[in-house]
Design an enzyme around this catalytic site. Structure first.
Site, PDB file in Angstrom:
ATOM      1  CG  HIS A 264      39.920  24.321  31.673  1.00  0.00           C
ATOM      2  ND1 HIS A 264      38.898  24.789  32.783  1.00  0.00           N
ATOM      3  CD2 HIS A 264      39.243  23.077  31.459  1.00  0.00           C
ATOM      4  CE1 HIS A 264      38.076  23.883  33.139  1.00  0.00           C
ATOM      5  NE2 HIS A 264      38.090  22.981  32.360  1.00  0.00           N
ATOM      6  CG  HIS A 305      35.671  32.498  34.690  1.00  0.00           C
ATOM      7  ND1 HIS A 305      34.359  31.883  34.181  1.00  0.00           N
ATOM      8  CD2 HIS A 305      36.282  31.490  35.325  1.00  0.00           C
ATOM      9  CE1 HIS A 305      34.356  30.622  34.545  1.00  0.00           C
ATOM     10  NE2 HIS A 305      35.332  30.262  35.095  1.00  0.00           N
ATOM     11  CG  ASP A 363      42.635  28.249  38.495  1.00  0.00           C
ATOM     12  OD1 ASP A 363      42.770  27.624  39.504  1.00  0.00           O
ATOM     13  OD2 ASP A 363      42.278  28.152  37.423  1.00  0.00           O
TER      14      ASP A 363
HETATM   15  N1  CMC Z   1      44.398  39.518  30.119  1.00  0.00           N
HETATM   16  C1  CMC Z   1      44.015  40.556  29.296  1.00  0.00           C
HETATM   17  N2  CMC Z   1      43.080  40.747  28.490  1.00  0.00           N
HETATM   18  C2  CMC Z   1      42.041  39.633  28.637  1.00  0.00           C
HETATM   19  C3  CMC Z   1      42.189  38.590  29.663  1.00  0.00           C
HETATM   20  C4  CMC Z   1      43.377  38.481  30.220  1.00  0.00           C
HETATM   21  N3  CMC Z   1      43.626  37.556  31.357  1.00  0.00           N
HETATM   22  N4  CMC Z   1      40.963  37.916  29.444  1.00  0.00           N
HETATM   23  C5  CMC Z   1      40.359  38.486  28.485  1.00  0.00           C
HETATM   24  N5  CMC Z   1      40.883  39.617  28.078  1.00  0.00           N
HETATM   25  C6  CMC Z   1      40.275  40.507  26.960  1.00  0.00           C
HETATM   26  C7  CMC Z   1      40.279  39.930  25.866  1.00  0.00           C
HETATM   27  O1  CMC Z   1      41.598  40.408  24.957  1.00  0.00           O
HETATM   28  C8  CMC Z   1      39.219  40.461  25.010  1.00  0.00           C
HETATM   29  O2  CMC Z   1      39.373  41.829  24.674  1.00  0.00           O
HETATM   30  P1  CMC Z   1      38.662  42.404  23.389  1.00  0.00           P
HETATM   31  O3  CMC Z   1      37.205  42.244  23.688  1.00  0.00           O
HETATM   32  O4  CMC Z   1      39.418  43.755  23.200  1.00  0.00           O
HETATM   33  O5  CMC Z   1      39.093  41.345  22.215  1.00  0.00           O
HETATM   34  C9  CMC Z   1      38.226  40.565  26.180  1.00  0.00           C
HETATM   35  O6  CMC Z   1      38.896  40.450  27.317  1.00  0.00           O
HETATM   36  C10 CMC Z   1      37.183  39.364  26.450  1.00  0.00           C
HETATM   37  O7  CMC Z   1      38.030  38.252  26.306  1.00  0.00           O
HETATM   38  P2  CMC Z   1      37.489  36.586  25.532  1.00  0.00           P
HETATM   39  O8  CMC Z   1      38.945  35.914  25.124  1.00  0.00           O
HETATM   40  O9  CMC Z   1      36.797  36.920  24.489  1.00  0.00           O
HETATM   41  O10 CMC Z   1      36.869  36.122  26.640  1.00  0.00           O
HETATM   42  P3  CMC Z   1      36.711  34.608  26.974  1.00  0.00           P
HETATM   43  O11 CMC Z   1      35.473  34.471  27.634  1.00  0.00           O
HETATM   44  O12 CMC Z   1      36.786  33.861  25.925  1.00  0.00           O
HETATM   45  O13 CMC Z   1      37.797  34.173  27.847  1.00  0.00           O
HETATM   46  C11 CMC Z   1      39.351  33.329  29.531  1.00  0.00           C
HETATM   47  C12 CMC Z   1      38.099  33.543  29.060  1.00  0.00           C
HETATM   48  C13 CMC Z   1      39.534  32.572  30.762  1.00  0.00           C
HETATM   49  C14 CMC Z   1      39.890  32.257  28.462  1.00  0.00           C
HETATM   50  C15 CMC Z   1      40.355  34.505  29.457  1.00  0.00           C
HETATM   51  O14 CMC Z   1      39.872  35.768  30.387  1.00  0.00           O
HETATM   52  C16 CMC Z   1      41.916  34.280  29.603  1.00  0.00           C
HETATM   53  O15 CMC Z   1      42.598  33.832  28.970  1.00  0.00           O
HETATM   54  N6  CMC Z   1      42.222  34.528  30.827  1.00  0.00           N
HETATM   55  C17 CMC Z   1      43.476  33.997  31.258  1.00  0.00           C
HETATM   56  C18 CMC Z   1      43.443  32.500  31.629  1.00  0.00           C
HETATM   57  C19 CMC Z   1      42.862  32.141  33.037  1.00  0.00           C
HETATM   58  O16 CMC Z   1      43.206  32.634  33.989  1.00  0.00           O
HETATM   59  N7  CMC Z   1      42.046  31.042  33.130  1.00  0.00           N
HETATM   60  C20 CMC Z   1      41.525  30.517  34.236  1.00  0.00           C
HETATM   61  C21 CMC Z   1      40.066  30.549  34.218  1.00  0.00           C
HETATM   62  S1  CMC Z   1      39.444  30.256  35.731  1.00  0.00           S
HETATM   63  C22 CMC Z   1      39.651  28.333  35.642  1.00  0.00           C
HETATM   64  C23 CMC Z   1      38.693  27.549  35.174  1.00  0.00           C
HETATM   65  O17 CMC Z   1      37.525  27.945  35.815  1.00  0.00           O
HETATM   66  O18 CMC Z   1      38.970  26.818  34.130  1.00  0.00           O
END
Ligand code: CMC
Length: 427
Positions: A264, A305, A363
């Site tokens: 987050h 995201h 971010d």
């Molecule tokens: N790098 C590599 N792979 C990724 C990433 C990433 N940053 N983000 C998602 N994926 C992949 C993930 O492994 C999954 O693959 P698969 O379908 O093969 O299992 C797919 O994309 C979907 O990911 P998810 O975890 O189901 O998606 P989510 O909606 O739960 O995750 C997230 C959202 C923000 C937690 C994630 O994208 C992440 O960890 N990003 C890096 C951290 C980040 O930059 N966070 C800031 C968000 S913006 C600030 C805010 O609003 O808080």
């Protein structure tokens, strides 16, 4: 005329629910009465669950749209300013000149913190993470401002909102000054909100501090872009804590704790740490491969995201500001910035990131911009918290001003069934 209904068929039983329509966004099935039929819904991560009704912020993640009270974020970021946006989020409408000036004056005159708050800082180690200090100090505000803790009194709620928005920059800057062993700087009423923060961060009592207008404008924009984001993890935490009747300072402290994590608000700090770990353009491909490897839990920080499956609209604005700031401080040739720009280029072309719609989020650019402004990495999430405070307060106030119930999720229990206790001698 009867409204739209949804039907759920379980075995030979049909259960009907009302379908509710908002002004924008998907229709919502009101499953609130389902427990009376002996069922709960199951939605870990709240992918499909609307936890409240709100009139504040709207996001369309597929189209990359973010509206505060109906106004597109791009327009607010380029034509408005953070304090006007605060007024908008809290009150629902843009202020006229008189209301705007009165609001700015209220915020300006609540920026000082009680002298005894200084003693709190002395209890922390100098190397404490500023978010740890912030969780503690903001929670402690409830011990100082007893005169505004009646959450049923709209006037108390309003003054608590002013106090929180006004004091967050002061507390944030105190966290930084404490960590470097410099004296705390008092707020200066002739400066704007962002200029004052820069003054409290980088000024010293020894000489006059003149804030750079380009950096102050960039900071103001970062505050605007982070001001609210509907029902994200920290806002939901604030609402949940608020639903117990807890005071606003305690609720915001809970929100700061939830924001801290790298998934987050901690992502902006994590982006810089990752860039340092990658170290050189030559290593980018190796890290891209790691991010793609399902057996490696490394993720590219600042990409992806939960809601935006299109370009994060905040990222577009932040990208422009990032370049303006790099230009202003002459940092275009800094190796970390070069690395970030190369990583962005490579990831945006990589089929894994393209197919999964993993775009750089706000971010990614805010971390790089804050670094160029001279803000140390461990202060990045503190700045996010400072900016998000208005969103948390607006959402908390909206909840408390309307009928609401204690937030209490249910569960799918998979533990042991009832069994008899066995004395230790028989185990
Ligand atoms: N790098 C590599 N792979 C990724 C990433 C990433 N940053 N983000 C998602 N994926 C992949 C993930 O492994 C999954 O693959 P698969 O379908 O093969 O299992 C797919 O994309 C979907 O990911 P998810 O975890 O189901 O998606 P989510 O909606 O739960 O995750 C997230 C959202 C923000 C937690 C994630 O994208 C992440 O960890 N990003 C890096 C951290 C980040 O930059 N966070 C800031 C968000 S913006 C600030 C805010 O609003 O808080």
């Amino acid at each position: 005329m009867a409204g739209k209904k949804a039907k759920l068929i379980i075995d030979d039983k049909t259960i009907e629910f009302d379908v509710l329509a908002g002004t924008l966004g998907p229709e919502v099935i009101d499953v609130g009465s389902l427990f009376k039929e002996g069922y709960f819904t199951y939605d870990p991560g709240f992918n499909s669950t609307a936890a409240c009704e709100s009139k504040i912020t709207y996001i369309d993640g597929d189209k990359g749209i973010l509206l505060y009270r109906g106004y597109p974020i791009q327009q607010l970021a380029s034509q408005s300013n953070f304090l006007e946006v605060c007024y908008l989020l809290l009150n629902g409408e843009l202020p006229n000149k008189e209301h705007y000036e009165a609001f700015c004056s209220h915020i300006t005159h609540h920026t000082m913190v009680h002298e005894q708050i200084r003693s709190f800082f002395n209890g922390f180690r100098r190397d404490a993470h500023p978010m740890a200090i912030m969780v503690g100090v903001v929670g402690a505000l409830s011990a100082f401002y007893h005169d505004t803790l009646d959450i049923k009194n709209p006037e108390h709620r309003k003054i608590s909102a002013f106090r929180l928005i006004a004091k967050m920059p002061t507390i944030a800057a105190m966290c930084y000054k404490y960590s470097i062993g410099q004296p705390f700087m008092q707020p200066q009423n002739h400066l704007s909100y962002a200029e004052n923060f820069l003054q409290m961060m980088f000024g010293t009592p020894c000489e006059e501090f003149k804030p750079n207008p380009i950096l102050a404008r960039a900071l103001d924009r970062i505050f605007t872009l982070h001001a609210d984001h509907e029902q994200n993890a920290s806002t939901s935490t604030v609402r949940l804590a608020g639903s117990t009747g807890a005071n606003p300072f305690a609720c915001i402290s809970a929100g700061i704790g939830a924001l801290w994590g790298p998934a987050h608000g901690g992502a902006n700090e994590a982006v810089l740490n990752m860039l340092h770990e990658i170290g050189d353009v030559a290593n980018i491909q190796k890290y891209i491969e790691r991010a793609k490897d399902p057996n490696d839990n490394f993720r590219l920080m600042g990409f992806g995201h939960r809601v935006y499956k299109n370009y994060d609209p905040r990222a577009k604005v932040m990208r422009e500001t990032c370049h303006e700031v790099l230009e202003a401080v002459g940092a275009h040739n800094d190796p970390i910035f070069k690395l970030a720009m190369e990583l962005e280029k490579i990831a945006l072309q990589d089929p894994y990131f393209v197919e999964k719609k993993l775009y750089p989020n706000v971010d990614f650019y805010s971390g790089i911009t804050l670094r160029a402004i001279g803000i140390p990495t461990n202060m990045f999430t503190v700045i996010f918290a400072l900016a998000r405070t208005v969103g948390w307060v607006a959402q908390w106030n909206e909840m408390i001003s309307n009928p609401y119930r204690l937030g209490r999720p249910r569960q799918l229990y998979t533990g042991p069934k009832e069994r008899d206790y066995v004395g230790i001698e028989k185990r």
